[in-house]
Design a protein around this motif. Structure first.
Motif, PDB file in Angstrom:
ATOM      1  N   UNK A  34     -53.147  43.536 -23.309  1.00 24.84           N
ATOM      2  CA  UNK A  34     -53.568  43.273 -24.573  1.00 24.84           C
ATOM      3  C   UNK A  34     -54.828  44.336 -24.961  1.00 24.84           C
ATOM      4  N   UNK A  35     -55.012  44.643 -26.194  1.00 27.55           N
ATOM      5  CA  UNK A  35     -55.785  45.451 -26.843  1.00 27.55           C
ATOM      6  C   UNK A  35     -56.235  46.489 -26.001  1.00 27.55           C
ATOM      7  N   UNK A  36     -54.695  47.022 -24.888  1.00 29.09           N
ATOM      8  CA  UNK A  36     -54.999  48.634 -23.943  1.00 29.09           C
ATOM      9  C   UNK A  36     -56.186  48.630 -23.324  1.00 29.09           C
ATOM     10  N   UNK A  37     -56.529  47.571 -22.457  1.00 31.93           N
ATOM     11  CA  UNK A  37     -57.829  46.776 -22.182  1.00 31.93           C
ATOM     12  C   UNK A  37     -57.755  46.065 -21.437  1.00 31.93           C
ATOM     13  N   UNK A  38     -57.020  45.081 -21.430  1.00 27.77           N
ATOM     14  CA  UNK A  38     -56.592  44.073 -20.411  1.00 27.77           C
ATOM     15  C   UNK A  38     -55.064  43.795 -19.948  1.00 27.77           C
ATOM     16  N   UNK A  39     -55.291  43.874 -18.651  1.00 26.43           N
ATOM     17  CA  UNK A  39     -53.714  43.748 -18.397  1.00 26.43           C
ATOM     18  C   UNK A  39     -53.567  42.133 -17.595  1.00 26.43           C
ATOM     19  N   UNK A  40     -51.991  41.233 -18.361  1.00 19.52           N
ATOM     20  CA  UNK A  40     -52.158  40.475 -17.735  1.00 19.52           C
ATOM     21  C   UNK A  40     -52.064  40.668 -16.425  1.00 19.52           C
ATOM     22  N   UNK A  41     -52.535  39.469 -15.458  1.00 20.17           N
ATOM     23  CA  UNK A  41     -52.256  39.379 -13.608  1.00 20.17           C
ATOM     24  C   UNK A  41     -51.215  38.659 -13.025  1.00 20.17           C
ATOM     25  N   UNK A  42     -51.487  37.965 -14.305  1.00 21.17           N
ATOM     26  CA  UNK A  42     -50.495  36.467 -13.795  1.00 21.17           C
ATOM     27  C   UNK A  42     -50.435  35.291 -15.233  1.00 21.17           C
ATOM     28  N   UNK A  43     -48.538  35.537 -15.323  1.00 21.71           N
ATOM     29  CA  UNK A  43     -48.446  34.881 -16.884  1.00 21.71           C
ATOM     30  C   UNK A  43     -47.540  33.527 -16.680  1.00 21.71           C
ATOM     31  N   UNK A  62     -44.911  32.608 -24.255  1.00 21.04           N
ATOM     32  CA  UNK A  62     -44.451  32.678 -22.952  1.00 21.04           C
ATOM     33  C   UNK A  62     -44.319  34.128 -22.996  1.00 21.04           C
ATOM     34  N   UNK A  63     -44.506  34.243 -22.137  1.00 25.20           N
ATOM     35  CA  UNK A  63     -44.201  36.226 -21.177  1.00 25.20           C
ATOM     36  C   UNK A  63     -42.626  36.830 -21.731  1.00 25.20           C
ATOM     37  N   UNK A  64     -41.732  35.931 -21.639  1.00 26.15           N
ATOM     38  CA  UNK A  64     -40.699  35.736 -22.398  1.00 26.15           C
ATOM     39  C   UNK A  64     -40.374  36.616 -23.722  1.00 26.15           C
ATOM     40  N   UNK A  65     -41.220  36.162 -24.480  1.00 27.40           N
ATOM     41  CA  UNK A  65     -41.667  35.969 -26.442  1.00 27.40           C
ATOM     42  C   UNK A  65     -42.128  37.449 -26.362  1.00 27.40           C
ATOM     43  N   UNK A  66     -42.889  38.010 -25.449  1.00 21.58           N
ATOM     44  CA  UNK A  66     -43.599  39.018 -26.098  1.00 21.58           C
ATOM     45  C   UNK A  66     -43.057  40.646 -25.834  1.00 21.58           C
ATOM     46  N   UNK A  67     -42.102  41.884 -26.534  1.00 20.49           N
ATOM     47  CA  UNK A  67     -41.970  42.360 -26.978  1.00 20.49           C
ATOM     48  C   UNK A  67     -43.411  43.433 -27.582  1.00 20.49           C
ATOM     49  N   UNK A  68     -42.675  44.882 -26.608  1.00 23.06           N
ATOM     50  CA  UNK A  68     -43.219  45.831 -26.773  1.00 23.06           C
ATOM     51  C   UNK A  68     -44.464  46.348 -28.615  1.00 23.06           C
ATOM     52  N   UNK A  69     -45.900  46.166 -28.594  1.00 25.26           N
ATOM     53  CA  UNK A  69     -46.415  46.966 -30.550  1.00 25.26           C
ATOM     54  C   UNK A  69     -46.554  45.384 -31.099  1.00 25.26           C
ATOM     55  N   UNK A  70     -46.384  44.296 -30.520  1.00 31.81           N
ATOM     56  CA  UNK A  70     -46.779  43.268 -31.320  1.00 31.81           C
ATOM     57  C   UNK A  70     -48.043  42.975 -31.964  1.00 31.81           C
ATOM     58  N   UNK A  71     -48.887  42.022 -33.053  1.00 33.66           N
ATOM     59  CA  UNK A  71     -50.485  42.144 -32.948  1.00 33.66           C
ATOM     60  C   UNK A  71     -49.900  40.693 -33.576  1.00 33.66           C
ATOM     61  N   UNK A  72     -50.374  39.471 -32.748  1.00 32.54           N
ATOM     62  CA  UNK A  72     -51.513  38.463 -32.935  1.00 32.54           C
ATOM     63  C   UNK A  72     -52.154  37.114 -33.358  1.00 32.54           C
ATOM     64  N   UNK A 109     -49.782  21.560 -20.767  1.00 32.00           N
ATOM     65  CA  UNK A 109     -48.712  20.104 -21.832  1.00 32.00           C
ATOM     66  C   UNK A 109     -49.290  20.903 -23.264  1.00 32.00           C
ATOM     67  N   UNK A 110     -50.465  21.358 -23.656  1.00 30.27           N
ATOM     68  CA  UNK A 110     -50.973  21.731 -24.392  1.00 30.27           C
ATOM     69  C   UNK A 110     -51.149  22.900 -25.138  1.00 30.27           C
ATOM     70  N   UNK A 111     -50.320  23.822 -24.201  1.00 29.32           N
ATOM     71  CA  UNK A 111     -50.356  25.717 -24.081  1.00 29.32           C
ATOM     72  C   UNK A 111     -50.201  25.341 -22.816  1.00 29.32           C
ATOM     73  N   UNK A 112     -50.482  27.471 -22.692  1.00 26.16           N
ATOM     74  CA  UNK A 112     -49.865  28.731 -22.232  1.00 26.16           C
ATOM     75  C   UNK A 112     -51.072  29.407 -21.027  1.00 26.16           C
ATOM     76  N   UNK A 113     -52.065  29.771 -20.333  1.00 24.36           N
ATOM     77  CA  UNK A 113     -52.435  30.577 -19.696  1.00 24.36           C
ATOM     78  C   UNK A 113     -52.324  31.957 -19.189  1.00 24.36           C
ATOM     79  N   UNK A 114     -52.682  33.097 -20.173  1.00 29.21           N
ATOM     80  CA  UNK A 114     -51.985  34.003 -18.731  1.00 29.21           C
ATOM     81  C   UNK A 114     -53.247  35.100 -18.647  1.00 29.21           C
ATOM     82  N   UNK A 115     -53.426  35.127 -17.275  1.00 29.32           N
ATOM     83  CA  UNK A 115     -54.589  35.250 -16.462  1.00 29.32           C
ATOM     84  C   UNK A 115     -54.581  36.895 -16.865  1.00 29.32           C
ATOM     85  N   UNK A 116     -56.095  37.783 -17.395  1.00 29.74           N
ATOM     86  CA  UNK A 116     -56.188  38.703 -17.153  1.00 29.74           C
ATOM     87  C   UNK A 116     -57.392  39.396 -17.084  1.00 29.74           C
TER      88      UNK A 116
END
Length: 170
Positions: free
Chosen positions: A141-150, A111-121, A155-162
């Motif tokens: 994400x990767x310096x070029x894709x911005x999350x525009x909706x988080x 989730x967006x609250x889990x994200x910290x700067x500079x992590x690699x996943x 039921x089986x996960x989460x979507x972050x729109x980029x």
């Protein structure tokens, strides 16, 4: 359409999805606990902004996998993101398309609250990670894709729109 207008539309849609609940999207006869919320694939199918992504998932035969138990995190590019690199997408082999799509998926719920700067996943594309940064309050994400909706939860996960398609080393 300006980026601000697109952002507002995507955020509004995400809030709409959260407000709708499962009764609007699940057959009435299905009352199991897992059917209460739509899956991440069902959410994508219900949103016209993801029609290119859904078509690509179908072509790569990944729909069934993403309908699975999860949990997954999907960084979902919009149709405009795919249109921006349409010439590249058209040249991909089926295996390369599958790799591009798997590069957008994590095998955990982030989730967006889990994200910290500079992590690699790590992604489902084995051996390739995404780099997540926070730039001026925006998740990039990767310096070029911005999350525009988080945090569009299913039921089986989460979507972050980029706003861009992530392309791994092919």
């Amino acid at each position: 359409m300006s980026k601000i207008k697109i952002l507002i539309l995507v955020i509004a849609f995400g809030l709409f999805l959260k407000a709708c609940g499962a009764d609007d999207q699940t057959p009435a006869a299905d009352t199991t606990a897992d059917a209460v919320e739509p899956s991440i694939v069902e959410i994508a199918v219900a949103n016209e902004e993801f029609s290119t992504l859904v078509s690509a998932l179908q072509s790569a035969e990944l729909v069934a996998a993403l309908e699975g138990e999860g949990p997954f995190t999907v960084f979902a590019p919009t149709n405009d993101a795919f249109a921006a690199i349409a010439e590249v997408v058209e040249t991909l082999t089926p295996e390369q398309l599958t790799n591009v799509l798997l590069y957008h998926v994590l095998d955990t719920r982030v989730l967006s609250g889990d994200i910290t700067d500079g992590i690699e996943v790590p992604t489902l594309l084995e051996g390739q990670n995404l780099t997540v940064n926070v730039v001026d309050g925006n998740v990039v994400i990767n310096g070029n894709a911005t999350v525009i909706a988080a945090d569009v939860e299913g039921r089986n996960g989460v979507i972050h729109v980029i706003d861009a398609v992530l392309v791994p080393e092919l």
